[in-house]
Motif scaffolding. Structure first.
Motif, PDB file in Angstrom:
ATOM      1  N   LYS A  12      -9.623   7.863   6.549  1.00 49.54           N
ATOM      2  CA  LYS A  12      -8.329   7.398   6.020  1.00 49.54           C
ATOM      3  C   LYS A  12      -7.332   6.968   7.100  1.00 49.54           C
ATOM      4  O   LYS A  12      -6.646   5.957   6.970  1.00 49.54           O
ATOM      5  CB  LYS A  12      -7.701   8.441   5.086  1.00 49.54           C
ATOM      6  N   ASP A  13      -7.262   7.696   8.201  1.00 47.60           N
ATOM      7  CA  ASP A  13      -6.304   7.332   9.247  1.00 47.60           C
ATOM      8  C   ASP A  13      -6.627   5.956   9.828  1.00 47.60           C
ATOM      9  O   ASP A  13      -5.742   5.121  10.028  1.00 47.60           O
ATOM     10  CB  ASP A  13      -6.303   8.390  10.351  1.00 47.60           C
ATOM     11  N   ARG A  14      -7.902   5.709  10.067  1.00 45.65           N
ATOM     12  CA  ARG A  14      -8.293   4.406  10.624  1.00 45.65           C
ATOM     13  C   ARG A  14      -7.989   3.291   9.613  1.00 45.65           C
ATOM     14  O   ARG A  14      -7.487   2.217   9.982  1.00 45.65           O
ATOM     15  CB  ARG A  14      -9.788   4.397  10.962  1.00 45.65           C
ATOM     16  N   PHE A  15      -8.252   3.556   8.318  1.00 48.12           N
ATOM     17  CA  PHE A  15      -7.955   2.556   7.274  1.00 48.12           C
ATOM     18  C   PHE A  15      -6.490   2.123   7.371  1.00 48.12           C
ATOM     19  O   PHE A  15      -6.160   0.945   7.258  1.00 48.12           O
ATOM     20  CB  PHE A  15      -8.216   3.139   5.876  1.00 48.12           C
ATOM     21  N   LEU A  16      -5.618   3.096   7.617  1.00 46.96           N
ATOM     22  CA  LEU A  16      -4.182   2.792   7.685  1.00 46.96           C
ATOM     23  C   LEU A  16      -3.848   2.050   8.986  1.00 46.96           C
ATOM     24  O   LEU A  16      -3.162   1.020   8.966  1.00 46.96           O
ATOM     25  CB  LEU A  16      -3.376   4.094   7.596  1.00 46.96           C
ATOM     26  N   ASP A  17      -4.381   2.549  10.100  1.00 47.15           N
ATOM     27  CA  ASP A  17      -4.105   1.911  11.390  1.00 47.15           C
ATOM     28  C   ASP A  17      -4.518   0.438  11.383  1.00 47.15           C
ATOM     29  O   ASP A  17      -3.817  -0.431  11.889  1.00 47.15           O
ATOM     30  CB  ASP A  17      -4.841   2.644  12.521  1.00 47.15           C
ATOM     31  N   GLU A  18      -5.673   0.170  10.784  1.00 54.40           N
ATOM     32  CA  GLU A  18      -6.158  -1.221  10.765  1.00 54.40           C
ATOM     33  C   GLU A  18      -5.201  -2.117   9.983  1.00 54.40           C
ATOM     34  O   GLU A  18      -4.932  -3.256  10.381  1.00 54.40           O
ATOM     35  CB  GLU A  18      -7.555  -1.275  10.143  1.00 54.40           C
ATOM     36  N   LEU A  19      -4.641  -1.590   8.893  1.00 58.65           N
ATOM     37  CA  LEU A  19      -3.689  -2.384   8.110  1.00 58.65           C
ATOM     38  C   LEU A  19      -2.437  -2.674   8.944  1.00 58.65           C
ATOM     39  O   LEU A  19      -1.959  -3.805   9.016  1.00 58.65           O
ATOM     40  CB  LEU A  19      -3.308  -1.660   6.814  1.00 58.65           C
ATOM     41  N   ALA A 118       2.825  -5.335   0.954  1.00 62.70           N
ATOM     42  CA  ALA A 118       2.343  -5.332  -0.430  1.00 62.70           C
ATOM     43  C   ALA A 118       1.810  -6.706  -0.842  1.00 62.70           C
ATOM     44  O   ALA A 118       0.903  -6.800  -1.668  1.00 62.70           O
ATOM     45  CB  ALA A 118       3.479  -4.919  -1.376  1.00 62.70           C
ATOM     46  N   ASP A 119       2.347  -7.740  -0.262  1.00 64.59           N
ATOM     47  CA  ASP A 119       2.073  -9.135  -0.652  1.00 64.59           C
ATOM     48  C   ASP A 119       1.603  -9.937   0.540  1.00 64.59           C
ATOM     49  O   ASP A 119       2.397 -10.517   1.242  1.00 64.59           O
ATOM     50  CB  ASP A 119       3.337  -9.735  -1.266  1.00 64.59           C
ATOM     51  N   ASP A 120       0.312  -9.996   0.834  1.00 65.11           N
ATOM     52  CA  ASP A 120      -0.765  -9.396   0.065  1.00 65.11           C
ATOM     53  C   ASP A 120      -1.696  -8.648   1.019  1.00 65.11           C
ATOM     54  O   ASP A 120      -2.748  -8.158   0.624  1.00 65.11           O
ATOM     55  CB  ASP A 120      -1.500 -10.516  -0.700  1.00 65.11           C
ATOM     56  N   LYS A 121      -1.304  -8.541   2.301  1.00 69.13           N
ATOM     57  CA  LYS A 121      -2.208  -7.926   3.284  1.00 69.13           C
ATOM     58  C   LYS A 121      -2.639  -6.524   2.864  1.00 69.13           C
ATOM     59  O   LYS A 121      -3.814  -6.184   2.871  1.00 69.13           O
ATOM     60  CB  LYS A 121      -1.546  -7.889   4.657  1.00 69.13           C
ATOM     61  N   GLY A 122      -1.645  -5.715   2.467  1.00 71.45           N
ATOM     62  CA  GLY A 122      -1.972  -4.335   2.092  1.00 71.45           C
ATOM     63  C   GLY A 122      -2.906  -4.272   0.896  1.00 71.45           C
ATOM     64  O   GLY A 122      -3.724  -3.355   0.786  1.00 71.45           O
ATOM     65  N   GLN A 123      -2.792  -5.267   0.030  1.00 71.63           N
ATOM     66  CA  GLN A 123      -3.609  -5.230  -1.189  1.00 71.63           C
ATOM     67  C   GLN A 123      -4.994  -5.854  -1.005  1.00 71.63           C
ATOM     68  O   GLN A 123      -5.988  -5.319  -1.488  1.00 71.63           O
ATOM     69  CB  GLN A 123      -2.844  -5.884  -2.341  1.00 71.63           C
ATOM     70  N   PHE A 124      -5.073  -6.983  -0.273  1.00 70.31           N
ATOM     71  CA  PHE A 124      -6.428  -7.538  -0.113  1.00 70.31           C
ATOM     72  C   PHE A 124      -7.253  -6.656   0.828  1.00 70.31           C
ATOM     73  O   PHE A 124      -8.483  -6.528   0.691  1.00 70.31           O
ATOM     74  CB  PHE A 124      -6.403  -9.008   0.349  1.00 70.31           C
ATOM     75  N   TYR A 125      -6.544  -5.982   1.759  1.00 71.06           N
ATOM     76  CA  TYR A 125      -7.300  -5.167   2.724  1.00 71.06           C
ATOM     77  C   TYR A 125      -7.905  -3.928   2.065  1.00 71.06           C
ATOM     78  O   TYR A 125      -8.915  -3.403   2.544  1.00 71.06           O
ATOM     79  CB  TYR A 125      -6.430  -4.779   3.919  1.00 71.06           C
ATOM     80  N   MET A 126      -7.331  -3.493   0.928  1.00 70.31           N
ATOM     81  CA  MET A 126      -7.953  -2.390   0.177  1.00 70.31           C
ATOM     82  C   MET A 126      -9.381  -2.764  -0.194  1.00 70.31           C
ATOM     83  O   MET A 126     -10.286  -1.921  -0.165  1.00 70.31           O
ATOM     84  CB  MET A 126      -7.166  -2.109  -1.117  1.00 70.31           C
ATOM     85  N   HIS A 127      -9.577  -4.054  -0.524  1.00 68.62           N
ATOM     86  CA  HIS A 127     -10.918  -4.506  -0.932  1.00 68.62           C
ATOM     87  C   HIS A 127     -11.892  -4.475   0.240  1.00 68.62           C
ATOM     88  O   HIS A 127     -13.063  -4.144   0.081  1.00 68.62           O
ATOM     89  CB  HIS A 127     -10.831  -5.916  -1.530  1.00 68.62           C
ATOM     90  N   VAL A 128     -11.359  -4.780   1.430  1.00 72.76           N
ATOM     91  CA  VAL A 128     -12.221  -4.745   2.620  1.00 72.76           C
ATOM     92  C   VAL A 128     -12.665  -3.303   2.883  1.00 72.76           C
ATOM     93  O   VAL A 128     -13.832  -3.024   3.151  1.00 72.76           O
ATOM     94  CB  VAL A 128     -11.481  -5.328   3.844  1.00 72.76           C
ATOM     95  N   LYS A 129     -11.721  -2.380   2.732  1.00 73.43           N
ATOM     96  CA  LYS A 129     -12.049  -0.967   2.999  1.00 73.43           C
ATOM     97  C   LYS A 129     -12.893  -0.363   1.869  1.00 73.43           C
ATOM     98  O   LYS A 129     -13.762   0.492   2.111  1.00 73.43           O
ATOM     99  CB  LYS A 129     -10.769  -0.172   3.222  1.00 73.43           C
ATOM    100  N   ALA A 130     -12.663  -0.806   0.621  1.00 75.06           N
ATOM    101  CA  ALA A 130     -13.495  -0.336  -0.505  1.00 75.06           C
ATOM    102  C   ALA A 130     -14.931  -0.834  -0.303  1.00 75.06           C
ATOM    103  O   ALA A 130     -15.898  -0.100  -0.508  1.00 75.06           O
ATOM    104  CB  ALA A 130     -12.929  -0.857  -1.820  1.00 75.06           C
TER     105      ALA A 130
END
Lengths: 456, 456
Positions: A12-19, A118-130
Motif C-alpha cells: 500500500k505505501d508504494r501504491f501511494l508513493d507512485e501516485l 482525483a481527475d484523473d491520475k488518482g483514479q486511472f492509476y487505481m486500475h494500474v495497481k488493481a
C-alpha cells in the motif's frame, strides 16, 4: 479475495508513493508551455504499465498529446475489458488560491492535495495497481486493455482518429472508466449517465481601437456592456436558456425516474454551506440533483475585456470576450447545439458591434444501460467491498469520449468513479481521499471477476 | 510678436527633440512597477523648467507621485497665471496593438506617436517652451507659475492636500491648462466645460471557490453571469442610466444652448468611419455632440472573471469583477453619484451572490465662464495665431482638479487645448500633431500678453 487483500496490504505505501510521483508532473494539456511535461507524463505512465505487467505497452503519438496503450491477453476466448483514463490535468490557476503547490502533492486529513489527484491520475492509476494485484497473484479473470490519453481536459480532439485507426487493437466487450464521483464512502453510487458539452468562445468588437471613455463615452457601443447584455439575455427570469430550439431534443424523464433520482441522499444546507452561498440558483421547477444531472445548462467559464490591471484606466474597450459552455443531456447533439448557439448569439448582436463565435470542442451526453452485464458487475463489485448496494445517479460532468466509444467501437461504458463532488475538480486545492484511492484498488479486481463470471 | 516667431523658428528642432526625450520615460502612474520612471520623469521636468528660466523649481514629494513646481515672478503687482499640467501617462496596454513602441516616439505623417504625446506631456511642455520663448526674449508680460503633477491619470489623489498646504505659493489670478482637444487646426475650439468622473470597481462573489462547471453548473449562481445581468440592467432600452436619482441634479440646457452646441462642425459618416463602426450608440433623444458633452454616461472600462487563458477550462468561477466609470455633468456631485451607484449595485444583487463595491476616484464637472478676462484672452490668443474665432465646445473628458482649483484656490480655469479627439488618448498609438505642438507654443505667449493687458 484474500490474496488481493494481502498483496495490497503489503504494497500500500508504494501504491501511494507512485501516485504522488505521477502527480508531481504538471501535465497541463490546455497550455502549450507544459507540452514537455505532458510528454514526460505519458512516458511515466508507459513505464508503470510495464512494471505492473502489461504487454505491448506503447506511447502512441497523435496530432496532439500522445495516448498510452497497454494490454494483457490471457485467453482470446475470454471477455475483454478496455480501461480508459487520462493523464492530462486542468490548468492550476488561480495559483494564489492553492494552500500548497498544485504539483507538490501533500497528504492532509486523509486527502491527497494536488492537481489531477482525483481527475484523473488518482483514479486511472487505481486500475494500474488493481491490475498489478491480479497479475502478481495470478488471478487475472479476463483480458484487460489500457488506453490512457492526454487530451481529455481539452476535448479529446485526437482520440476519435486513434479509435478509427486501432479498431482491431482496441477490440473489447466493455469500456471501464473511473473518472467520476460517488456520493460518499458511506453512500457509494455509480453514474448511470453523463452530460454532454458544447464549449464556445465569443468575441464582441465595438470601435476599431480602445477609446478614451470621456471623449467617446456615451456615443459608441461599449463591447463589454453589449456582451453583458447578450450574456444576460441567455437565461430568462426562470433561468431557462433562451436559445431557440435549445430544449427541442431534451429527453424528459418520467415522474417515477425523477422520483428515483431525487431519492438519492442530498443535504441542501450542507451543500450550501460547503459552497459558502446563501441561496442556490437554477432552472425553475427542478431540484438541485436534477439541475446538475438531467437538465442542460449554460455557464460563463470566463469573461474579459478592457483594462483589468492595477488601478484605473478610463478606457472604452475595442473588444470583449467570453468562454461559454453548455452541458447537454440526452438527446441533444453537441454539433447542433453549437450551431444553435452561434446562430442565436450572432442574431442578438446589435448593429453597433461585430460578433465572432468560435467552437472550442464538445461531446454528446450518455446514459449507461443499468441492465447490462457490465453494470451488474460494477454493482456487485461495489457491494462486495462497500457492503451495500450502490445508488444509481446521473453525473453532471462530461466525458465526451463515452459517446465516441459507442460510435467508433460499438462499446458501452461503465462509469465506476471513486471521487467525491467536494474534491475540487478543476478548482484550487483539488484533492482525492487516500481511503477512496485504496477502496478503488480494492474494488476494481472484483469488477473483472464478476464481469468474467456474468459473461459466461 | 516677431521676436517670438524668430526665437521659435531658430529653436524648433530642439523644442521637438526635448519633447521626444520626455516621451521616452514610461511614467505610468497607475502601475507601481513604473514608480521609478515616474520619479525620473519628475526630475526631468524640474531640469527643463530650470533651463527655461524658472525660479524656485522643486520636485515636491506627496504621499504618492511628486508634483513639480516652478515660477517666474517679474512684478508682484502684475497678474499671475498658474499653469497646470501632468507628466504621468496612462498604461500602454494592450501593447500588441501599438505600431511602434509606446515609449519609443516616432514621427510619422506629421504626428508624434507615443504614450503621453498628447496627454499631457506634449501639451504641458508647450507651456515650458512658450515660457522659454518669452523669457529669452525678455517679453514676459505677467507672473507665471508652473505646477506639473504626476497623478492625473489616477485621480490626483494628493493634489488637493498640496493645494491646501501651498495656498500662498500658488496664489494666482487664473489657472491655464492645455490638456484637452480642439476640433481641428482649421476649426480651432476652446473647451467651455468638462465632465466629472466617478470611477468604481465591483466584485461579485458566488461560490467560495472555482467549481467544476459540469458537477455544479446549473445549480449555483455563476458570478460572471450575475455580473453580466447586473451590468446589463444599468442602461434601459433607451440607453438611459437606471440608477435611481442619477439624473436628479443634471443641468438641462436650453434649446438655444443645445442649438449652439450642435452648430459645431460634425461629420457623422467620418466619425463612424474613423471608429470603424456601422452604427453609433447612445442615449435616446440626444446628438453625439450632446452625448459626449452635456450628458452623463456610464461605461464598463474593464471586466474579468473565470478562465481567460489559452484553450478552455470548464470552470464555474468564484468571482467576477468590473471597473465601471461614470462621466458627470453640472450639477452632479461625484461623491453623491458614487454613493448612488454603490447603493444601487448592492440593491440589485441577488441573494445567491455577495457584492463588494469600491470607489476608485472621481471629480466634479466644470463649466468655464466665457465672459471672464481669462477666457477672452484665450479667445484672442487663438484668433491671433489661427486667424479665426475659436468655437466654444463642451469637452467630454474629465480634469477633476479643475473643480479642485476653484474649491481650494478660488481660481477659475481656462482650458486651451491643442490636441485632437482622434489623437488616440488612452489608446494604442496615441499621437500628437507636430503642427499642433508648434501652434500651441506659438499661441500661449499671446494668452499671457492679452491676459496681462485685459487685466489692467
Amino acid at each position: 479475495m484474500q490474496v488481493w487483500k494481502d498483496y495490497q496490504a503489503e504494497h500500500k505505501d508504494r501504491f501511494l508513493d507512485e501516485l504522488l510521483e505521477l502527480l508531481r508532473i504538471p501535465s497541463v494539456s490546455a497550455d502549450s508551455r507544459f507540452n514537455g511535461d505532458v510528454q514526460k507524463c505519458a512516458e511515466a505512465v508507459k513505464q508503470r504499465l510495464q512494471e505492473a505487467g502489461a504487454d505491448k505497452v506503447e506511447v502512441c503519438p497523435t496530432a496532439g498529446h500522445p495516448i498510452v496503450y497497454g494490454e494483457k491477453i490471457i485467453d482470446p476466448a475470454l471477455p475483454t475489458v478496455l480501461v480508459y483514463g487520462h493523464y492530462d490535468v486542468q490548468p492550476a490557476d488561480p495559483l494564489e488560491l492553492w494552500h500548497s503547490g498544485p504539483f507538490e502533492p501533500v497528504i492532509k486529513d486523509g486527502n491527497i492535495y494536488a492537481r489531477g489527484s482525483a481527475d484523473d491520475k488518482g483514479q486511472f492509476y487505481m486500475h494500474v495497481k488493481a491490475f498489478e494485484t491480479m497479475n502478481r497473484t495470478n488471478t487475472i479473470p479476463c483480458n484487460i486493455k489500457f488506453m490512457i490519453e492526454g487530451e481529455e481536459e481539452v476535448g479529446s480532439a485526437n482520440l476519435g482518429i486513434f479509435l478509427k485507426e486501432n479498431k482491431e487493437r482496441l477490440k473489447a466487450d466493455v469500456v471501464l472508466i473511473s473518472d467520476t464521483s460517488m456520493i460518499s464512502l458511506e453512500n457509494p453510487s455509480i453514474d448511470t449517465g453523463l452530460r454532454g458539452l458544447a464549449y464556445m468562445e465569443v468575441e464582441v468588437t465595438g470601435p476599431n481601437r480602445d477609446l478614451h471613455s470621456g471623449v467617446y463615452g456615451g456615443a459608441v457601443a461599449n463591447p463589454a456592456t453589449i456582451l453583458a447584455k447578450m450574456i444576460a439575455s441567455l437565461h430568462d427570469e426562470n433561468n431557462h436558456i433562451t436559445i431557440p430550439g435549445f430544449y427541442d431534443n431534451v429527453q424528459e424523464l418520467s415522474a417515477e425516474e425523477r422520483a428515483d433520482l431525487n431519492a438519492a441522499p442530498f443535504d441542501e444546507a450542507e451543500y450550501k454551506n460547503d459552497l459558502g452561498v446563501d441561496e442556490l440558483w437554477g432552472e425553475k421547477g427542478y431540484s438541485t440533483i436534477e439541475r446538475t444531472g438531467i437538465r442542460p445548462t449554460l455557464e460563463v467559464n470566463g469573461i474579459w475585456g478592457g483594462y483589468i490591471g492595477e488601478g484605473s484606466k478610463t478606457v472604452l474597450p475595442s473588444k470583449a470576450f467570453a468562454k461559454i459552455s453548455m452541458r447537454l443531456v440526452p438527446n441533444q447533439d453537441w454539433h447542433e447545439i453549437s450551431d444553435l448557439f452561434a446562430k442565436h448569439f450572432e442574431a442578438i448582436a446589435p448593429k453597433s458591434v461585430q460578433v465572432k463565435v468560435t467552437k472550442h470542442h464538445g461531446g454528446s451526453p450518455y446514459v449507461t444501460p443499468v441492465d447490462s452485464i457490465a453494470f451488474k458487475a460494477a454493482h456487485k463489485a461495489v457491494h462486495a467491498t462497500f457492503g451495500k448496494d450502490p445508488i444509481p445517479v446521473r453525473g453532471g460532468g462530461s466525458i465526451p469520449i463515452v459517446a465516441l466509444f459507442e460510435k467508433e467501437l460499438g462499446l458501452k461504458t461503465v462509469l465506476m468513479g471513486f471521487g467525491l463532488d467536494s474534491d475540487n475538480l478543476h478548482s484550487p486545492n483539488e484533492k482525492y481521499g487516500v481511503a477512496n484511492y485504496y477502496k478503488g484498488i480494492e474494488t476494481i479486481p472484483y469488477f473483472h471477476q464478476f464481469f468474467a463470471e456474468l459473461s459466461k
